[in-house]
Design an enzyme around this catalytic site. Structure first.
Site, mmCIF file in Angstrom:
data_model
loop_
_atom_site.group_PDB
_atom_site.id
_atom_site.type_symbol
_atom_site.label_atom_id
_atom_site.label_comp_id
_atom_site.label_asym_id
_atom_site.label_seq_id
_atom_site.Cartn_x
_atom_site.Cartn_y
_atom_site.Cartn_z
ATOM 1 N N LYS A 2 -1.364 -6.352 -7.604
ATOM 2 C CA LYS A 2 -1.453 -7.734 -6.872
ATOM 3 C C LYS A 2 -3.029 -8.346 -7.317
ATOM 4 O O LYS A 2 -3.102 -9.549 -7.443
ATOM 5 C CB LYS A 2 -1.378 -7.304 -5.691
ATOM 6 C CG LYS A 2 -1.818 -8.354 -4.665
ATOM 7 C CD LYS A 2 -1.238 -9.546 -4.563
ATOM 8 C CE LYS A 2 -1.791 -10.903 -3.636
ATOM 9 N NZ LYS A 2 -2.602 -10.264 -2.767
ATOM 10 N N GLY A 41 -3.351 -1.641 -6.752
ATOM 11 C CA GLY A 41 -2.098 -2.578 -6.827
ATOM 12 C C GLY A 41 -2.480 -3.546 -7.738
ATOM 13 O O GLY A 41 -3.437 -4.049 -8.086
ATOM 14 N N HIS A 99 0.803 -1.225 0.171
ATOM 15 C CA HIS A 99 0.147 0.040 0.079
ATOM 16 C C HIS A 99 0.730 1.302 0.262
ATOM 17 O O HIS A 99 0.706 2.253 -0.619
ATOM 18 C CB HIS A 99 -0.855 0.147 1.386
ATOM 19 C CG HIS A 99 -1.937 -1.115 1.273
ATOM 20 N ND1 HIS A 99 -1.882 -2.144 2.110
ATOM 21 C CD2 HIS A 99 -3.009 -1.239 0.689
ATOM 22 C CE1 HIS A 99 -2.964 -2.754 2.323
ATOM 23 N NE2 HIS A 99 -3.723 -2.417 1.180
#
Ligand code: PAF
Length: 295
Positions: free
Chosen positions: A159, A157, A47
């Site tokens: 991810k 993100g 983050h």
């Protein structure tokens, strides 16, 4: 505008949408550009890398923290999801965020709330198969956060790559005037992608977990020359099981933009996977690029 009671640091907190709007409007009047980093808290270095990245693009950085019930299905980890607002505020102060937006549930879902923002198709594949309704919850809350904050830029993100592509689609389809950035995956030293859910892993489970990026990396190396990507995916899933994952939700190689299944790597693609160790579900993904001409 208020300071959270546990806050020992200096990042200001808005806990209402009017407080948020008031602050953002003042900044815009000064000519500042606004960046938004939507999060569910339990902030980690992944983050914080998003905060750093968006700061390069914007003058003021707002980080929202809201554990969004609408994106958790019954039986998922909504109650167990890590909540650590005091630590998060400290991390945001260190990262020099300009404002934390921590709305109470009623600011997002007031009584009578009945709207759903749904991106068709892209939300029904990959994680959407195993977490029905999840992405509708994500797009609904992200649409609200974008409308409440009205940032110039928002960052998510890589991810959660499927989430990122779905949000891009939504912002385009709904003409939301925001630039969506993707932030690179941040990995721990052992290769595991940073995730708030990694705290659920025992020491032994973590040792198993690091096989996820290793096995994906191996598939990435083989994919450009592969004539049978489905087989490559099956082999990777079998390798994950052999490494100790209890179950594999999917390993799939898809187009990097629209997430369509592809047969050959002729343009940028992505390998995406989700697998479970004990009660923990981990996801990861990596770029798969076509082999260079003559290579
Ligand atoms: O990625 C997350 O943390 C969440 O899905 C998001 C984008 C903050 C929406 O709740």
């Amino acid at each position: 505008m208020s300071h959270h009671p546990d806050n020992t640091s200096t990042v200001p907190v808005a806990d209402t949408k009017s407080g948020l709007r008031h602050r953002v409007r003042a900044w815009k009047q000064e000519g500042a550009t606004i960046g938004l980093v939507p999060t569910m808290g339990a902030l980690h270095h992944g983050h914080l890398s998003l905060v750093k990245r968006i700061r390069e693009a914007c003058d003021k950085v707002v980080v929202s923290i809201f554990v969004n019930p609408a994106q958790f299905a019954a039986g998922e980890d909504l109650d167990a999801y890590p909540r650590q607002v005091a630590d998060d505020l400290e991390a945001l102060a260190t990262a020099a965020a300009d404002l934390a937006y921590i709305p109470a549930g009623g600011e997002i879902y007031p009584d009578g709330f009945a709207t759903l923002v749904k991106v068709r198709d892209m939300g029904d594949i990959l994680c959407g198969v195993h977490r029905p309704g999840h992405f509708d919850g994500v797009t609904t809350v992200v649409a609200k956060l974008l409308l409440q904050c009205a940032p110039d830029t928002a960052i998510f993100g890589e991810k959660d790559y499927q989430q990122l592509q779905i949000i891009r689609r939504m912002a385009t389809d709904l003409d939301i005037p925001v630039t969506i950035l993707g932030g690179k995956i941040i990995r721990d030293e052992d290769g595991l992608a940073a995730s708030s859910r990694n705290v659920y892993l025992s020491k032994d489970e973590r040792k198993t977990a690091v096989n996820l990026p290793r096995i994906l990396q191996d598939a990435v190396a083989r994919a450009p020359a592969s004539k049978d990507l489905r087989r490559l995916e099956r082999d990777a899933a079998a390798a994950l099981k052999k490494a100790g994952f209890n179950s594999v939700d999917y390993v799939e190689i898809r187009d990097a933009d629209n997430l369509a299944l592809i047969k050959k790597i002729t343009r940028p693609a992505r390998i995406l996977a989700a697998a479970r160790i004990g009660k923990t579900r981990l996801i990861d993904n990596m770029p798969v690029d076509p082999a260079p001409p003559g290579g």
